[in-house]
Design a protein around this motif. Structure first.
Motif, short mmCIF file in Angstrom:
data_model
loop_
_atom_site.label_atom_id
_atom_site.label_comp_id
_atom_site.label_asym_id
_atom_site.label_seq_id
_atom_site.Cartn_x
_atom_site.Cartn_y
_atom_site.Cartn_z
N THR A 23 40.79 19.98 29.14
CA THR A 23 41.98 20.84 29.16
C THR A 23 41.75 22.14 29.92
N GLU A 24 40.56 22.73 29.81
CA GLU A 24 40.30 23.99 30.51
C GLU A 24 40.23 23.78 32.02
N ASP A 25 39.70 22.64 32.47
CA ASP A 25 39.70 22.33 33.90
C ASP A 25 41.13 22.18 34.40
N GLN A 26 41.95 21.50 33.62
CA GLN A 26 43.36 21.33 33.99
C GLN A 26 44.05 22.68 34.08
N TYR A 27 43.72 23.55 33.16
CA TYR A 27 44.34 24.88 33.14
C TYR A 27 44.00 25.64 34.43
N ILE A 28 42.73 25.59 34.82
CA ILE A 28 42.30 26.28 36.04
C ILE A 28 43.02 25.72 37.26
N GLN A 29 43.10 24.40 37.34
CA GLN A 29 43.78 23.76 38.47
C GLN A 29 45.23 24.18 38.57
N LYS A 30 45.87 24.34 37.43
CA LYS A 30 47.31 24.61 37.40
C LYS A 30 47.66 26.09 37.58
N PHE A 31 46.82 27.00 37.05
CA PHE A 31 47.22 28.40 36.99
C PHE A 31 46.37 29.36 37.82
N ALA A 32 45.37 28.86 38.53
CA ALA A 32 44.57 29.74 39.39
C ALA A 32 45.45 30.42 40.44
N GLN A 33 46.45 29.71 40.93
CA GLN A 33 47.36 30.26 41.93
C GLN A 33 48.04 31.53 41.42
N TYR A 34 48.54 31.49 40.19
CA TYR A 34 49.21 32.65 39.62
C TYR A 34 48.25 33.83 39.47
N ALA A 35 47.02 33.54 39.03
CA ALA A 35 46.03 34.60 38.82
C ALA A 35 45.70 35.32 40.12
N VAL A 36 45.57 34.58 41.20
CA VAL A 36 45.25 35.17 42.50
C VAL A 36 46.45 35.97 43.03
N GLU A 37 47.65 35.44 42.85
CA GLU A 37 48.85 36.17 43.29
C GLU A 37 48.97 37.50 42.56
N GLU A 38 48.67 37.51 41.27
CA GLU A 38 48.72 38.76 40.50
C GLU A 38 47.63 39.72 40.93
N MET A 39 46.47 39.18 41.31
CA MET A 39 45.39 40.03 41.81
C MET A 39 45.82 40.77 43.07
N GLU A 40 46.53 40.08 43.94
CA GLU A 40 46.99 40.70 45.17
C GLU A 40 48.00 41.81 44.90
N LYS A 41 48.84 41.61 43.90
CA LYS A 41 49.89 42.60 43.62
C LYS A 41 49.42 43.78 42.78
N TYR A 42 48.54 43.50 41.79
CA TYR A 42 48.20 44.54 40.81
C TYR A 42 46.72 44.92 40.77
N LYS A 43 45.90 44.30 41.61
CA LYS A 43 44.48 44.65 41.70
C LYS A 43 43.71 44.37 40.40
N ILE A 44 44.13 43.33 39.69
CA ILE A 44 43.40 42.88 38.50
C ILE A 44 42.62 41.64 38.90
N PRO A 45 41.31 41.58 38.65
CA PRO A 45 40.52 40.41 39.08
C PRO A 45 41.13 39.10 38.61
N ALA A 46 41.27 38.15 39.52
CA ALA A 46 41.81 36.84 39.16
C ALA A 46 40.94 36.17 38.11
N SER A 47 39.64 36.40 38.20
CA SER A 47 38.71 35.79 37.23
C SER A 47 39.01 36.26 35.81
N ILE A 48 39.31 37.54 35.67
CA ILE A 48 39.63 38.11 34.36
C ILE A 48 40.94 37.54 33.82
N THR A 49 41.96 37.53 34.66
CA THR A 49 43.26 37.02 34.24
C THR A 49 43.16 35.56 33.82
N LEU A 50 42.47 34.76 34.62
CA LEU A 50 42.35 33.34 34.34
C LEU A 50 41.53 33.10 33.07
N ALA A 51 40.45 33.87 32.90
CA ALA A 51 39.63 33.72 31.69
C ALA A 51 40.42 34.12 30.44
N GLN A 52 41.21 35.18 30.55
CA GLN A 52 42.05 35.59 29.42
C GLN A 52 43.07 34.49 29.08
#
Length: 350
Positions: A23-52
């Motif tokens: 399930t966690e692999d599936q989660y990464i595959q599905k939502f990594a895109q959102y985490a990176v997009e938010e990183m670009e807009k708000y300067k929050i590490p995608a790794s942190i957002t995805l891990a949270q």
């Protein structure tokens, strides 16, 4: 013939097992895109957002994520005007935000961090220093778990989520494919890499013949509305996060006498255990069926808009007089919005 059948079976199984993910692999595959997009807009590490997101949703399996599209456990707060749902977290019947889709949840998480004064210092950190961000979130009070920072760091390093801190939103799908090469056999995923080749499907119009129905037939299709008495009689006893205390949530306005009769407890005990000043019980009130504890199940809590000390005492299963004493407040004194309320004594007792 049997050997041929066995060989075909193994080939089929190998094809499907290649796309059977945790399930966690599936989660990464599905939502990594959102985490990176938010990183670009708000300067929050995608790794942190995805891990949270992984942690808060249990790999996308939590009730909040599935029913409310809420991936970060963000509660309503005084400024939320959208849809809500009730859920038990640190306390029963807490109010959580509900979103139309997970993408909204990801953006609201970014806005939440970027606009709250508690998290201001996070944005002075190196955006690629996920360890500093993890410890900074814990220090700022994002979570009560003392191991919160180490848990986030563990997930980031286990899944190498720091790799997403190095890509932009146009590269993230290729980064996911690099991490999970078997996704090349997943047609839906591969289609995302070639958006120009997507064929826009025309909407299908279905003609449904009209069929007259009688009033009686229409009435049978309408969900029966329960009477107030039926709702009150269906109350279930729940177990509170603070030591498993027995409690109920009032589904309709009623009074202490009704609850006393239903659960065969004297009304004087219910009044005393719940620090009540009147016989009236309102919808969504928390009522304990045994004496509350002297301490909470979490060290502190930030008071929200419209809450008084009785609300907080009921939310966390703490005796009201003990709560006043821990916070050096007079009886009847109200907390201000955002005030840190101590649920456990500041210093250990001698």
């Amino acid at each position: 013939m049997k050997r041929l059948f066995l060989l075909i079976s193994l080939l089929v199984l190998s094809k499907f097992s290649a796309q059977t993910w945790a399930t966690e692999d599936q989660y990464i595959q599905k939502f990594a895109q959102y985490a990176v997009e938010e990183m670009e807009k708000y300067k929050i590490p995608a790794s942190i957002t995805l891990a949270q997101g992984l942690l808060e949703t249990g790999g996308g399996q939590s009730i909040l994520a599935q029913q409310g599209k809420n991936h970060f456990g963000i509660k309503c707060k005084e400024d939320w005007t959208g849809k809500t749902m009730k859920h038990t977290d640190d306390a029963p019947n807490e109010c959580f935000r509900v979103y139309d889709d997970p993408k909204q949840s990801y953006e609201d998480h970014s806005i939440f961090l970027a606009t709250r004064k508690y998290y201001t210092n996070l944005f002075n950190l190196d955006m690629k220093d996920y360890k500093a961000w993890a410890h900074g979130l814990k220090k700022a009070g994002y979570a009560t778990n003392p191991r919160y920072a180490s848990i986030l760091i563990g997930k980031i390093e286990r899944y190498k989520l720091y790799e997403f801190d190095e890509v932009n939103s146009k590269e993230v799908l290729y980064a996911v494919l690099k991490k999970y090469p078997d996704l090349k056999d997943d047609r839906s995923f591969m289609a995302q890499l070639e958006p120009s080749k997507k064929v826009k499907s025309e909407p299908v119009t279905l003609k449904v013949p009209y069929k007259a129905t009688s009033y009686a037939q229409q009435q049978k299709r309408v969900e029966r509305i329960k009477s107030k008495a039926e709702v009150l009689n269906s109350i279930l006893i729940k177990s509170h996060p603070n030591g498993g205390l027995k409690y109920i949530v009032i589904p309709e306005d009623t009074n202490v006498q009704f609850i006393a009769n239903k659960f065969k407890i004297s009304d004087s005990k219910i009044t005393k255990w719940n620090d009540l000043q009147s016989d009236v019980l309102r919808k969504d009130d928390i009522v304990f069926l045994e004496s509350k504890n002297s301490e909470g199940n979490t060290p502190t809590y930030k008071a929200e808009f419209g809450e008084d000390m009785h609300d907080i005492a009921q939310k966390f299963g703490v005796k009201l007089n003990k709560l006043y004493a821990k916070n050096r407040m007079d009886e009847g004194q109200k907390p201000s919005v955002g005030q840190l309320i101590y649920l456990i004594d500041k210093k250990p007792r001698n």
